[in-house]
Design an enzyme around this catalytic site. Structure first.
Site, PDB file in Angstrom:
ATOM      1  N   CYS A 299       0.816  -1.226   0.000  1.00  0.00           N
ATOM      2  CA  CYS A 299       0.000   0.000   0.000  1.00  0.00           C
ATOM      3  C   CYS A 299       0.849   1.275   0.000  1.00  0.00           C
ATOM      4  O   CYS A 299       0.334   2.373  -0.232  1.00  0.00           O
ATOM      5  CB  CYS A 299      -0.959   0.002   1.175  1.00  0.00           C
ATOM      6  SG  CYS A 299      -2.026  -1.443   1.184  1.00  0.00           S
TER       7      CYS A 299
ATOM      8  N   HIS B 237      -3.046   7.226   2.204  1.00  0.00           N
ATOM      9  CA  HIS B 237      -3.522   5.932   1.732  1.00  0.00           C
ATOM     10  C   HIS B 237      -4.939   5.722   2.254  1.00  0.00           C
ATOM     11  O   HIS B 237      -5.219   5.959   3.429  1.00  0.00           O
ATOM     12  CB  HIS B 237      -2.577   4.838   2.238  1.00  0.00           C
ATOM     13  CG  HIS B 237      -3.098   3.459   2.015  1.00  0.00           C
ATOM     14  ND1 HIS B 237      -3.631   3.062   0.809  1.00  0.00           N
ATOM     15  CD2 HIS B 237      -3.180   2.376   2.849  1.00  0.00           C
ATOM     16  CE1 HIS B 237      -4.014   1.795   0.907  1.00  0.00           C
ATOM     17  NE2 HIS B 237      -3.750   1.360   2.130  1.00  0.00           N
TER      18      HIS B 237
ATOM     19  N   ASN C  57     -10.208  -0.005   0.099  1.00  0.00           N
ATOM     20  CA  ASN C  57      -8.745   0.054   0.107  1.00  0.00           C
ATOM     21  C   ASN C  57      -8.243  -0.577  -1.196  1.00  0.00           C
ATOM     22  O   ASN C  57      -8.388  -1.785  -1.403  1.00  0.00           O
ATOM     23  CB  ASN C  57      -8.241  -0.712   1.337  1.00  0.00           C
ATOM     24  CG  ASN C  57      -6.722  -0.698   1.448  1.00  0.00           C
ATOM     25  OD1 ASN C  57      -6.021  -0.362   0.506  1.00  0.00           O
ATOM     26  ND2 ASN C  57      -6.224  -1.083   2.610  1.00  0.00           N
TER      27      ASN C  57
HETATM   28  O1  UT7 Z   1      -3.776  -1.186   3.435  1.00  0.00           O
HETATM   29  C1  UT7 Z   1      -2.887  -1.480   4.468  1.00  0.00           C
HETATM   30  C2  UT7 Z   1      -3.295  -0.811   5.661  1.00  0.00           C
HETATM   31  N1  UT7 Z   1      -4.403  -1.543   6.290  1.00  0.00           N
HETATM   32  C3  UT7 Z   1      -5.026  -0.938   7.244  1.00  0.00           C
HETATM   33  O2  UT7 Z   1      -4.742   0.204   7.515  1.00  0.00           O
HETATM   34  C4  UT7 Z   1      -6.064  -1.708   8.066  1.00  0.00           C
HETATM   35  C5  UT7 Z   1      -5.920  -1.304   9.499  1.00  0.00           C
HETATM   36  N2  UT7 Z   1      -6.908  -1.904  10.381  1.00  0.00           N
HETATM   37  C6  UT7 Z   1      -8.187  -1.543  10.359  1.00  0.00           C
HETATM   38  O3  UT7 Z   1      -8.604  -0.746   9.545  1.00  0.00           O
HETATM   39  C7  UT7 Z   1      -9.098  -2.125  11.424  1.00  0.00           C
HETATM   40  O4  UT7 Z   1      -8.323  -2.794  12.390  1.00  0.00           O
HETATM   41  C8  UT7 Z   1     -10.177  -3.094  10.859  1.00  0.00           C
HETATM   42  C9  UT7 Z   1     -11.186  -2.290  10.051  1.00  0.00           C
HETATM   43  C10 UT7 Z   1      -9.516  -4.149   9.999  1.00  0.00           C
HETATM   44  C11 UT7 Z   1     -10.926  -3.778  12.002  1.00  0.00           C
HETATM   45  O5  UT7 Z   1     -11.499  -2.802  12.865  1.00  0.00           O
HETATM   46  P1  UT7 Z   1     -11.340  -2.932  14.442  1.00  0.00           P
HETATM   47  O6  UT7 Z   1     -12.072  -1.815  15.027  1.00  0.00           O
HETATM   48  O7  UT7 Z   1      -9.872  -3.063  14.749  1.00  0.00           O
HETATM   49  O8  UT7 Z   1     -12.133  -4.263  14.733  1.00  0.00           O
HETATM   50  P2  UT7 Z   1     -11.621  -5.571  15.490  1.00  0.00           P
HETATM   51  O9  UT7 Z   1     -10.653  -6.314  14.649  1.00  0.00           O
HETATM   52  O10 UT7 Z   1     -11.227  -5.188  16.881  1.00  0.00           O
HETATM   53  O11 UT7 Z   1     -12.951  -6.419  15.566  1.00  0.00           O
HETATM   54  C12 UT7 Z   1     -14.035  -5.984  16.400  1.00  0.00           C
HETATM   55  C13 UT7 Z   1     -15.161  -6.987  16.262  1.00  0.00           C
HETATM   56  C14 UT7 Z   1     -14.729  -8.433  16.447  1.00  0.00           C
HETATM   57  O12 UT7 Z   1     -15.749  -9.112  17.153  1.00  0.00           O
HETATM   58  P3  UT7 Z   1     -15.612  -9.409  18.734  1.00  0.00           P
HETATM   59  O13 UT7 Z   1     -14.365 -10.218  18.878  1.00  0.00           O
HETATM   60  O14 UT7 Z   1     -15.511  -8.051  19.373  1.00  0.00           O
HETATM   61  O15 UT7 Z   1     -16.866 -10.139  19.043  1.00  0.00           O
HETATM   62  C15 UT7 Z   1     -14.682  -8.954  15.041  1.00  0.00           C
HETATM   63  O16 UT7 Z   1     -14.911 -10.351  14.964  1.00  0.00           O
HETATM   64  O17 UT7 Z   1     -15.736  -6.904  14.964  1.00  0.00           O
HETATM   65  C16 UT7 Z   1     -15.828  -8.213  14.392  1.00  0.00           C
HETATM   66  N3  UT7 Z   1     -15.698  -8.092  12.948  1.00  0.00           N
HETATM   67  C17 UT7 Z   1     -16.750  -7.917  12.130  1.00  0.00           C
HETATM   68  N4  UT7 Z   1     -18.058  -7.826  12.367  1.00  0.00           N
HETATM   69  C18 UT7 Z   1     -18.876  -7.630  11.326  1.00  0.00           C
HETATM   70  C19 UT7 Z   1     -14.572  -8.103  12.219  1.00  0.00           C
HETATM   71  N5  UT7 Z   1     -14.865  -7.928  10.912  1.00  0.00           N
HETATM   72  C20 UT7 Z   1     -16.215  -7.808  10.840  1.00  0.00           C
HETATM   73  C21 UT7 Z   1     -17.104  -7.610   9.786  1.00  0.00           C
HETATM   74  N6  UT7 Z   1     -18.417  -7.515  10.071  1.00  0.00           N
HETATM   75  N7  UT7 Z   1     -16.699  -7.475   8.502  1.00  0.00           N
END
Ligand code: UT7
Length: 325
Positions: free
Chosen positions: A119, A252, A282
């Protein structure tokens, strides 16, 4: 007289198939994968993304983006003596997507190669092209970010498959006696290879390892927020500029929350940040030139304004480029 490089045209392209969050939620439900428009919008800011059809490759998306950029610059493909394509989704193992694109453009004969920095690829490629132009190794370059990330997605993994999309963006970069690109700052830390990767590889006629994208989203998020501020500050210092000199921040486009946090740290209001993640998702190396071209074509970015472009992603890689349009 000093020699600089300057952006003289921008272009972009997304494939025709647009999926809103609702479309994707419905497709994933069929596979038993549960997600929602609310979750995707709240956690990422993404509302839609574009996916290529079978048989369409990064070079095909890059081709249209380059034609649009050439037209904006008032140049012909035959004027170009350097093509750098930033991509993690090349058409084939080799030759480079840049060579395939060069031939499709009819720009044969100049230098052409790919840059692989995921990225951060576009800021890496722009920095390399700038250096080559300043040293006289090239005069007129196409710097391209082109990706078909839909081919790397595991559509049973809701934590990643809702985030990415396909597209391409390009700039024409020409030698000039006025700047142009004023400074850049690139970094990588290979100890973080595992937090964002596609570990599969081709070996003896087989794909070994998992060829689908794996990401520890929280680890990437935390690192991204820190390094984007550092890279912007380092680039401003090299350019002899201050935060207030930034007319537009073009980060990005991975997650609106990362962009909001970066803007806050740089004391920039969100109306100085170009945001297209809502419409494109993304698109990895394509995200910055796609955002840049949308803002240029919307008449938001004007000649003479100062832009801070910032990339961050797999590697772990990050970097920034400060330039005057
Ligand atoms: O391009 C390279 C750069 N990439 C990035 O910059 C990505 C950086 N990371 C992010 O943008 C975020 O970490 C994400 C968008 C990937 C995830 O967001 P988050 O706020 O960190 O969520 P999380 O991983 O802490 O997940 C929170 C909850 C989890 O459930 P529990 O364990 O709290 O019950 C996940 O299982 O959200 C759940 N979850 C979803 N729920 C519905 C994860 N993905 C989904 C989904 N739909 N698609």
């Amino acid at each position: 007289m000093r020699r600089y490089s300057r952006v003289t045209g921008t272009g972009s392209y997304v494939p025709p198939r647009r999926l809103t969050n609702a479309d994707l939620v419905a497709e994933l439900a069929v596979k038993g994968v549960e997600t929602s428009d609310d979750w995707i919008v709240e956690r990422t800011g993404i509302r839609a993304r574009y996916f290529v059809a079978d048989g369409i490759y990064s070079s095909d998306l890059g081709l249209v983006a380059c034609k649009n950029a050439l037209q904006a610059a008032g140049l012909q493909a035959t004027d170009i003596d350097l093509i750098i394509v930033a991509t993690s989704t090349p058409d084939m193992v080799f030759p480079s997507t840049a060579c395939i694109l060069q031939n499709k453009l009819g720009a044969n004969g100049g230098a052409a190669f790919d840059v692989q920095a995921v990225c951060s690829g576009f800021v890496y490629a722009l920095t390399v092209a700038d250096a080559m132009i300043r040293t006289g190794a090239a005069n007129k370059a196409l710097v391209v970010g082109a990706e078909v990330f839909s081919r790397l997605l595991d559509f049973t993994d809701r934590t990643t498959c809702v985030l990415f999309g396909d597209g391409a963006g390009a700039v024409v970069l020409e030698a000039s006696d006025t700047p142009g690109i004023l400074a850049s700052d690139l970094h990588a830390d290979g100890k973080y290879v595992g937090i964002l990767c596609v570990p599969g590889h081709v070996s003896n006629g087989h794909v070994l390892g998992d060829p689908l994208l794996k990401m520890d989203g929280q680890a990437v998020f935390k690192l991204a927020v820190g390094v984007l501020e550092e890279a912007a500050r380092a680039t401003l210092a090299k350019a002899g500029k201050a935060e207030a000199d930034i007319d537009w921040l073009i980060p990005h486009q991975a997650n609106i929350r990362i962009m909001q946090s970066t803007a806050k740290k740089l004391k920039l209001p969100m109306d100085k940040v170009v945001v297209t993640v809502d419409q494109h998702g993304n698109t990895s190396a394509a995200s910055i030139p796609l955002a840049l071209d949308s803002a240029v074509r919307a008449g938001r970015i004007q000649p003479g304004q100062n832009l801070m472009l910032e990339g961050v992603g797999g590697g772990f890689t990050w970097g920034a480029v400060f330039l005057t349009m």
